[in-house]
Design an enzyme around this catalytic site. Structure first.
Site, short mmCIF file in Angstrom:
data_model
loop_
_atom_site.label_atom_id
_atom_site.label_comp_id
_atom_site.label_asym_id
_atom_site.label_seq_id
_atom_site.Cartn_x
_atom_site.Cartn_y
_atom_site.Cartn_z
N LYS A 117 0.90 -1.23 0.07
CA LYS A 117 0.00 -0.03 -0.11
C LYS A 117 0.80 1.22 0.09
CE LYS A 117 -4.54 -1.36 1.99
NZ LYS A 117 -5.49 -1.09 3.15
N LYS A 199 -5.82 -11.56 -6.54
CA LYS A 199 -7.16 -11.65 -5.98
C LYS A 199 -7.90 -10.45 -6.41
CE LYS A 199 -8.84 -10.52 -1.50
NZ LYS A 199 -8.56 -10.26 0.08
N LYS A 202 -11.54 -4.41 -5.19
CA LYS A 202 -12.15 -3.32 -5.39
C LYS A 202 -11.22 -2.25 -5.77
CE LYS A 202 -12.63 -2.88 -0.47
NZ LYS A 202 -13.41 -3.36 0.72
#
Ligand code: TRP
Length: 336
Positions: A117, A199, A202
């Protein structure tokens, strides 16, 4: 007879940081529903986790209530489970501070999700993003959870939870139960429709990569028809055909059919009918949920009654653990 006292405790949560996907539904929510009779379940909407990256306030507000509605619409009974919003229980923030002081920078620097991230968000990495796993540790330990249903991507955070809990127990005497991860059986991990080795998420830049729980039927059909497959043209479950494998998983989880049954059903056929059937299965599963979500979202009073009651129940348990932590650490108790 307090039967719930003997039930094992489950804690899990979803961030209201984006729209929920089919992956959240099949990988998490559908399993949570199955656990509700056997366990004492706390299902949280972790809004404090969501703000570790920038959120538009009005979107955060809308999504928080939408996630609660999705929990309920998916079949998680608010009478049997404790459904609540993380920021309504201040003990999470307080416990996180105490636990931050018992966690090492080195441990947090090793978290792969933080590394990923922080790369994605470049120069705007908040201290909260770095400390995020400790808030998750607090979530879990405050409820003395036995089991934590999570996807594999959260396993490292759960290992941290166990390490921090053990360290605290060793330093200050037995305080926390050591939780176990509860990874759903193989098959429940739903992959990206465009890059089926990743995976489904969103946060992907390409909307064709994921199906949202709230996607209208025609959008679902379009996304499934565009899902990446391969040129082999056989419906077979193997790693050389990750796209087909993923669609088979989806069909199998929704229809309750085994992989073998599906292979047999589509023997000698290409992908056209198979993809159509996958799309209809998804539409059939999500359409009734979408209707319920729309009704629930419009019923603010009902939702308020649920999250209020949830916060009360959760606070009672969380505060008990928090007081215990404070006392052991050496804080002066004050009667309230
Ligand atoms: N970090 C989790 C995720 O992004 C969400 C989460 C927060 C969670 N607190 C938790 C999951 C406690 C399980 C238990 O998916």
């Amino acid at each position: 007879m307090e039967q719930t006292e003997q039930k094992k405790v489950i804690f899990s949560g979803i961030q209201p940081s984006g729209e929920l996907t089919l992956g959240n539904y099949l990988g998490a929510l559908k399993n949570w529903v199955k656990l509700q009779d056997q366990y004492d379940c706390y299902y949280c909407i972790v809004d404090m986790h969501a703000i570790t990256v920038k959120q538009e306030p009005k979107d955060l507000r809308r999504r928080t209530l939408e996630v609660l509605s999705i929990y309920i619409a998916a079949g998680i009974d608010p009478e049997k489970n404790t459904l609540f919003i993380q920021s309504h229980v201040p003990a999470h923030a307080e416990a996180a501070w105490l636990l931050n002081c018992n966690t090492y920078m080195g441990e947090l620097s090793r978290m792969t999700q933080f590394k990923d991230k922080s790369q994605r968000y470049g120069n705007n990495i908040s201290a909260g993003l770095f400390n995020y796993p400790v808030l998750m540790v607090a979530d879990i330990l405050l409820y003395q959870a036995d089991l934590v249903p999570v996807g594999v991507d959260q396993k490292q955070h759960l290992e941290l939870t166990r390490d921090v809990a053990e360290r605290f127990n060793n330093t200050y005497s037995e305080t926390f139960k050591i939780p176990e991860p509860y990874i759903p059986e193989a098959g429940a991990k739903i992959m990206d429709l465009q890059e089926p080795t990743k995976k489904m998420s969103k946060s992907s830049d390409n909307p064709n990569s994921y199906i949202l729980i709230m996607d209208p039927p025609e959008v679902i059909r379009k996304k499934v028809s565009r899902a990446v497959t391969d040129s082999l043209g056989v419906v077979k479950y193997n790693d050389e055909q990750p796209g087909v494998k993923n669609l088979m998983t989806i069909l199998s989880v929704i229809k309750g059919k085994t992989i073998q049954e599906i292979e047999k059903e589509y023997e000698g056929q290409g992908y056209a009918q198979f993809k159509k059937d996958v799309a209809e299965a998804i539409v059939g599963e999500l359409e009734p949920i979408q209707k319920k979500v729309k009704d629930l979202v419009a019923n603010k009073e009902y939702l308020e009654s649920i999250y209020k009651k949830g916060a009360e129940k959760a606070s009672y348990v969380a505060n008990k653990t928090l007081r215990k932590m404070q006392k052991k650490i050496g804080f002066i108790p004050v009667s309230r």
